[in-house]
Structure formats: structure tokens, C-alpha cells
Scaffold this motif. Structure first.
Motif, PDB file in Angstrom:
ATOM      1  N   VAL A 103       1.914   5.884   6.134  1.00 37.25           N
ATOM      2  CA  VAL A 103       2.502   6.544   4.925  1.00 37.25           C
ATOM      3  C   VAL A 103       2.477   8.194   5.219  1.00 37.25           C
ATOM      4  O   VAL A 103       3.705   8.763   5.024  1.00 37.25           O
ATOM      5  N   LEU A 136      -2.869   4.456   5.920  1.00 37.88           N
ATOM      6  CA  LEU A 136      -2.804   5.625   5.545  1.00 37.88           C
ATOM      7  C   LEU A 136      -2.198   6.480   6.604  1.00 37.88           C
ATOM      8  O   LEU A 136      -1.494   7.470   6.327  1.00 37.88           O
ATOM      9  N   THR A 163       3.852   0.515   6.159  1.00 36.27           N
ATOM     10  CA  THR A 163       3.584   1.573   5.395  1.00 36.27           C
ATOM     11  C   THR A 163       4.473   2.705   5.676  1.00 36.27           C
ATOM     12  O   THR A 163       4.847   3.344   4.964  1.00 36.27           O
ATOM     13  N   MET A 199       2.170   9.437  -6.010  1.00 40.34           N
ATOM     14  CA  MET A 199       2.344  10.761  -5.327  1.00 40.34           C
ATOM     15  C   MET A 199       3.860  11.220  -5.561  1.00 40.34           C
ATOM     16  O   MET A 199       4.118  12.440  -5.444  1.00 40.34           O
ATOM     17  N   ILE A 218       1.163   4.164  -2.938  1.00 37.31           N
ATOM     18  CA  ILE A 218       0.761   5.663  -2.627  1.00 37.31           C
ATOM     19  C   ILE A 218       2.179   6.483  -3.137  1.00 37.31           C
ATOM     20  O   ILE A 218       1.837   7.458  -3.776  1.00 37.31           O
ATOM     21  N   MET A 226       0.759  -1.196   0.134  1.00 34.21           N
ATOM     22  CA  MET A 226      -0.129   0.068   0.020  1.00 34.21           C
ATOM     23  C   MET A 226       0.819   1.410   0.004  1.00 34.21           C
ATOM     24  O   MET A 226       0.665   2.213  -0.764  1.00 34.21           O
ATOM     25  N   GLY A 227       1.899   1.205   0.834  1.00 32.19           N
ATOM     26  CA  GLY A 227       2.730   2.351   0.977  1.00 32.19           C
ATOM     27  C   GLY A 227       3.505   2.813  -0.383  1.00 32.19           C
ATOM     28  O   GLY A 227       3.679   3.797  -0.803  1.00 32.19           O
TER      29      GLY A 227
END
Lengths: 501, 150
Positions: free
Chosen positions: A264, A261, A312, A132, A128, A124-125
Motif C-alpha cells: 500500500v 503494508l 495491495t 486514511m 487502509i 487490506m489495501g
């Protein structure tokens, strides 16, 4: 948002030869070992094996170090679950529910939950980060030397504030570290603090100093312990039950996503990183749960919240390192040193000009996730035994590796002597409750801070009102002040309101 | 009623940090008093000295100037290990990386109570010579070795 040409080039970098991948599995194994051994830190593993990366190309070196990071993030949860001893500060919250689960006879499931949450967290990290990193680089391009200097000070303040009631001590050693980091030739060619020693003209050798402060000093602290874990109560580990634990983690996607979330974004804040994100995620999971009382008694959601957040955080801290060139903690500080060893400066320019390398690092981490599952399942039974190795064998072995590695970095006795001096300094600082990471990060960022300040001075012509025309700088300054005085002011306000009520 | 042990160590650390800061500031000023040279060093040194003074005053006020460390283990108990490590590092060039490493591991094991002499000798020789050989082959610099081929 995504540069597809760079994506293609990154694939060439990663798959044109097998070389970059040779180091990934050893890296994950090393990370697992150091993460799973209480007292040994992920940053310690990276510092000890940093000299080896000198003989690798940059992508291979980054793959090796991020593999240690990935392995370590999960490894730290193993002793937290089995013995109630977090391998590193990033697994503190894992112990809150992992250990009660183990005591309830669910240690295999707890290990499986930790593995699955870590794997999903890392994945997930980096997703992102992949999405980004370009906007982030455009955003940080607007940052000048003034902003960089304030970011360095903010990072130092956050790192120093980690120890709660000992903020003054943290600030003190962090700033002394910054001063020591400016020893040697300055930007304008003046040598300060060298005591006439030619080997100090380039400054204090930072990597040996880091090996001394992080690794050797911690081992001194453990010197009189017979074993890392004194209890002989060994626990059997069964692969089948671990796999059922892996499945169990997916029953709580909300907790996992929230943890990811938190991880991160908190991980991206210099100095905060995984040490805080796992606690924040745990607190948030408990606060939002229908049955908060079950937390601390073996609730699997507690393990999911902690492990997804600390894994993350790796991507979060990598974002800060790549986009700003600022290490978020000990592990990324070592990575910054690896950047320097390969003559690479992290920051907006690096992201813009070497996007393919950045993507290669991110993609390699996607692959590392799957390797972590395999290596994790194979090594959990072995790693559980590491804590049974007597300290009298573990300590001299690691010290010898640190000394030889530091000799390899400097090519003379400066390296080993620096390890010795900073090991003693780190040992004393630790003993009296000073923040060793703050001192190390200060040492690492000293010359960068001076350079940024000097450039701001040259651009502004010494006019301090220049700062008022830079809203980003003022914003970061406000955050710095908030992180220093926010909590005490809030406490006073609450006390005032309580007194009036 | 328990009598608290006085520990001067923390105060000494505080003084050492102040002394280093003052010495470094003086050294930087003696090199050049240009603004560019002292731009970071002067304000940062003043800030560090102010923080040290504040910490000192706060401890004086709370009566914790000689407060013992929270660590259970006193520093002196670890001193033999630190001393042995210092001797090891400083003897590397005289004894060679191979002999010094074997001796360091063996002495460390003896110091920490290993009495299985076979294990002690086997581990120190195998690990010491193994790592010295590995690094001497890996590194591009000459390493002082007495026993192994350099």
C-alpha cells in the motif's frame, strides 16, 4: 476521520440500482484474462475498454476499471506459477517460488495461495485507504501548484528510474513525453506544435496514443511468436487442491500483513507501484525468514509475500490518484483518462466535494474481493487455456478492438491514426530499451505540469525564493534528488568504505 | 572471436528525440517568446537536450554508440505486420470498417502461416463483421461501412 454522511450517501450510490454492479464481473474476467496472458497488460485491458466507459456514469466506470485492476492483479500470478512467465511485471516475484511449487507438483496449492493472498491484499489495501483517505485529503490540501509540479517531476523521475541502468533513457522519453503533452493550446491561449493541423489544437489525443503505446506496440513485439507459451505441456487444474492452497496462505499472517503494508505504501508512490512492491516484499520475507535458503525452491511464503504486496498496491496507487490526481503507473494513468472523460479532476477538491463517490469506489472494491474468489475459482481452469491460443489469432483481434475503440473516442480517423503513429513509436522505443510507461505518463501529465508551473509563477511573481518558504515543496524536491542520486551515492560510499577496510 | 553487429537504430532514436525537442522549442518560440509561454518548454527542452548529449558522450566513451538492442528479434522481422496494420488503418475510410477489418484479419492470418482456409475465412469474417457491426451500433458517430447497414 471517517465522514459517516458520505458513507451513507455512498451506499445509496451503490445500492439504489443494480446498474453499477453489472460491469463488475465482466471487469474482473477481463482483468483475469489480460493479467493471465503474458504480454498483455492490465493497463492494456483498461486502455482498450476505456471507450466503453464513456457510456457509463462515473461510479459505474470506476467500478469497471477497478474490477479489471483487481482481476488483473491476481491473473498475472497464474502464468507466473504455471509456466514461470509473469503475466505482468507485478508478478515477477510470484514466479520465484510459485513455479518451483508447480514443478514439485503443487501448482494447484500455489494457485490457491496466490488467490487467497490477492484477495486479502486487495481487502487490506482498501481498508487502509478507507481509514486514511480523509486525513490524506486534508494533508494534500496544503499542497499548492509548486508542490504539484515537483510531485509530477518526482513521479516522472521514479518512473524513469525503474529500469535501473537505463535511467537516462527513461528520463529522456519521460521529459519528451511531458513536452509532447503540452502540444496544442496553452493556458494563455497560444497554439504550439500543431503544424497547422486543427485536430492537434486540443493536444495529442492521449487515450488513443496510450492504446498505441501500451497495447499495439507490445503486440508488434510478440508478432513472430507462435504462441505466448510455446510449451504444450498442459497442466491439470483441480479446484479441491486450489481450496487447500487458499487455507495454506493463512498459515503466514505475518508475511501477508507485511506484504500488504509494503504494497500500500510503495503502491502510493507515483511510478513505483506493484512492479517494485512485490519484489520488495519478497526480499523482506526472505531476509526475515529462519530458512532463507528455502526461498526460490518452492517456499509458499514467497508466493504469499509477492501476491499480497502486488494486490495491495492497487489501493496505494488509487490513493495517489484520488488524493493528488497523479497516476502511479499505467493502470491508474488510464483511470486518470477516465476521470477526464467524465470531466472529473482527481485531487483534494474531488475528495472533499465528492467523498461519497470515493467511498463508493472503496466499498465496491470490498465487494469485488468476494466476487474475485468466485470468479477466480471458476476461471482458473479456463484461463490456463488462454496461453494456448495462437498469437496469429490473438494479435489481430486485439488490434482491431484498439482501432475501433479509438474511433469511438474521437469520432473520426484521428483516433485510429493516433493509435498507428504511437504504436510505431512505442514499438521502436521498446525495442531500444526506452521506458514506454515514462513516455505515456509524461504525455498525460504535460499540460498539468505546465499549468501548475504557470500558476506557481503567477503566485510568486517570478520570484524563485518563494520556493524556500514552502517546506513541503523543498521536502519533495529532496526526495526527488534522493531518488535520482541516492543509490549511486550510496554505492560509492560503500565502495569507499570497502576500499578503506 | 565474435564480431558485434553495428546497429544505428538506437542512435537514430536519440537523434529523432533531439530533433523533435529542437523543432518543438523553435515552434514555441516562433509563436511567442513570452515567459508564460516558455516557462516549462524552454528549461525542459534544454534539460532533454543535455540528457541526450550526456547519453551520447557516455556511449562514445564506453564504445557503445552502435550497440545492438537487447531484444532478440530484429525490427525488420516485424515490419510486415506493422506495414499491414498501417495499410489497415489508412484504408478504413476507403474500404469501410467492415471490409477493411475482415481483410486485415485474413491477411494477418495468411502472413503468419495459417493454411486452414476454412478457419481463416470463418474467423476473419465472423470477428471482422461482428466487431464492425457491434461498434457501428454502439457509437453515436457514422462509421464508413460497405457491406453492413450503417
Amino acid at each position: 476521520m471517517i465522514d459517516f454522511d458520505a458513507v451513507q450517501q455512498s451506499m445509496v450510490l451503490l445500492f439504489s440500482s443494480f446498474d453499477p454492479w453489472i460491469v463488475v464481473v465482466p471487469g474482473i474476467v477481463l482483468g483475469l484474462i489480460f493479467g493471465a496472458t503474458p504480454g498483455l497488460q492490465i493497463s492494456m485491458a483498461m486502455a482498450i475498454f476505456l471507450p466503453i466507459t464513456m457510456y457509463m456514469d462515473f461510479v459505474q466506470a470506476m467500478l469497471f476499471l477497478t474490477a479489471i485492476f483487481t482481476g488483473g492483479s491476481f491473473g498475472a500470478g497464474i502464468p507466473a506459477i504455471l509456466m514461470n512467465i509473469p503475466g505482468t511485471s507485478s508478478a515477477i516475484a510470484t514466479a520465484f517460488d510459485g513455479y518451483p511449487m508447480a514443478r514439485n507438483g503443487q501448482h494447484n496449492q500455489a494457485l490457491g495461495i496466490a488467490l487467497a493472498s490477492s484477495v486479502i491484499g486487495v481487502l487490506m489495501g482498501y481498508v487502509i485507504l478507507f481509514i486514511m483517505i480523509q486525513p490524506l485529503s486534508v494533508m494534500v490540501l496544503k499542497l499548492g501548484p509548486a508542490e504539484m509540479f515537483i510531485v509530477i517531476l518526482w513521479g516522472m523521475t521514479l518512473i524513469a528510474s525503474l529500469k535501473g541502468e537505463q535511467v537516462l533513457k527513461g528520463l529522456m522519453v519521460g521529459f519528451v513525453g511531458l513536452l509532447a503533452g503540452t502540444i496544442g493550446f496553452s493556458e494563455i491561449g497560444l497554439a504550439r506544435g500543431t503544424m497547422g493541423q486543427t485536430y492537434l489544437l486540443d493536444g495529442i489525443p492521449v487515450i488513443p496514443a496510450m492504446m498505441g503505446m501500451f497495447a499495439a506496440s507490445e503486440l508488434f513485439k510478440l508478432a513472430n511468436k507462435g504462441f505466448i507459451v510455446e510449451s504444450e505441456d498442459s497442466r491439470k487444474v483441480r479446484i479441491g487442491e486450489i481450496l487447500s492452497g487458499c487455507k495454506m496462505a493463512f498459515r503466514y499472517p505475518g508475511v501477508m500483513l507485511r506484504g500488504g503494508l509494503i504494497g500500500v505504501f510503495v503502491g502510493a508512490v507515483p511510478g513505483v507501484g506493484s512492479s517494485v512492491s512485490n519484489l520488495l516484499s519478497y526480499v523482506e520475507a526472505k531476509r526475515r525468514d529462519e530458512d532463507p535458503e528455502s526461498f526460490g525452491k518452492g517456499n509458499p511464503k514467497g508466493v504469499v509475500a509477492s501476491e499480497s504486496a502486488n494486490s495491495t498496491s492497487e489501493a496505494g496507487s488509487m490513493a495517489t490518484l484520488l488524493a493528488l490526481g497523479i497516476p502511479g503507473g499505467g493502470a491508474t494513468a488510464v483511470m486518470l483518462a477516465a476521470f477526464a472523460m467524465h470531466n472529473i479532476t482527481g485531487g483534494p477538491q474531488f475528495i472533499r466535494e465528492q467523498t461519497d463517490v470515493v467511498y463508493a469506489i472503496i466499498f465496491a472494491n470490498f465487494a469485488q474481493v468476494f466476487l474475485l474468489i468466485v470468479v477466480g475459482l471458476l476461471f482458473i481452469p479456463v484461463l490456463a487455456n488462454i496461453v494456448k491460443v495462437p498469437m496469429r489469432y490473438l494479435i489481430p483481434s486485439v488490434l482491431v478492438l484498439a482501432v475501433m475503440g479509438s474511433f469511438g473516442l474521437t469520432g473520426n480517423m484521428t483516433g485510429p491514426v493516433t493509435v498507428l503513429i504511437f504504436a510505431v513509436i512505442g514499438w521502436i522505443l521498446r525495442h531500444y530499451g526506452y521506458s514506454v510507461p515514462a513516455a505515456v505518463i509524461g504525455l498525460l501529465l504535460g499540460s498539468l505540469a505546465e499549468k501548475s508551473l504557470l500558476h506557481s509563477y503567477q503566485i510568486s511573481g517570478g520570484d524563485f525564493t518563494y520556493l524556500f518558504g514552502r517546506p513541503v515543496a523543498l521536502g519533495i524536491l529532496a526526495l526527488l534528488l534522493l531518488s535520482l542520486f541516492g543509490q549511486p551515492l550510496m554505492n560509492r560510499f560503500k565502495a569507499y568504505r570497502a576500499a578503506r577496510a | 572471436m565474435s564480431v558485434q553487429r553495428r546497429d544505428y537504430g538506437d542512435l537514430l532514436v536519440l537523434m529523432a528525440l533531439a530533433c523533435f525537442t529542437l523543432w518543438y522549442l523553435m515552434d514555441a518560440i516562433s509563436v511567442s517568446s513570452q515567459v508564460q509561454n516558455l516557462l516549462l518548454i524552454l528549461p525542459l527542452s534544454v534539460l532533454v537536450l543535455a540528457i541526450i548529449a550526456l547519453e551520447f558522450v557516455l556511449r562514445l566513451k564506453h564504445g557503445t554508440l552502435f550497440r545492438a538492442s537487447d531484444e532478440e528479434e530484429p525490427l525488420y522481422r516485424t515490419l510486415p505486420v506493422v506495414g499491414l496494420f498501417a495499410v489497415y488503418v489508412l484504408s478504413l475510410e476507403t474500404l469501410g470498417f467492415d471490409i477493411a477489418t475482415v481483410a486485415f484479419i485474413a491477411l494477418f492470418l495468411v502472413l503468419k502461416g495459417e493454411r486452414n482456409w476454412l478457419l481463416l475465412a470463418g474467423f476473419s469474417v465472423a470477428f471482422g463483421l461482428g466487431t464492425a457491426f457491434f461498434f457501428s451500433q454502439m457509437l453515436p458517430y457514422p462509421m464508413t461501412l460497405l457491406l453492413l447497414p450503417s
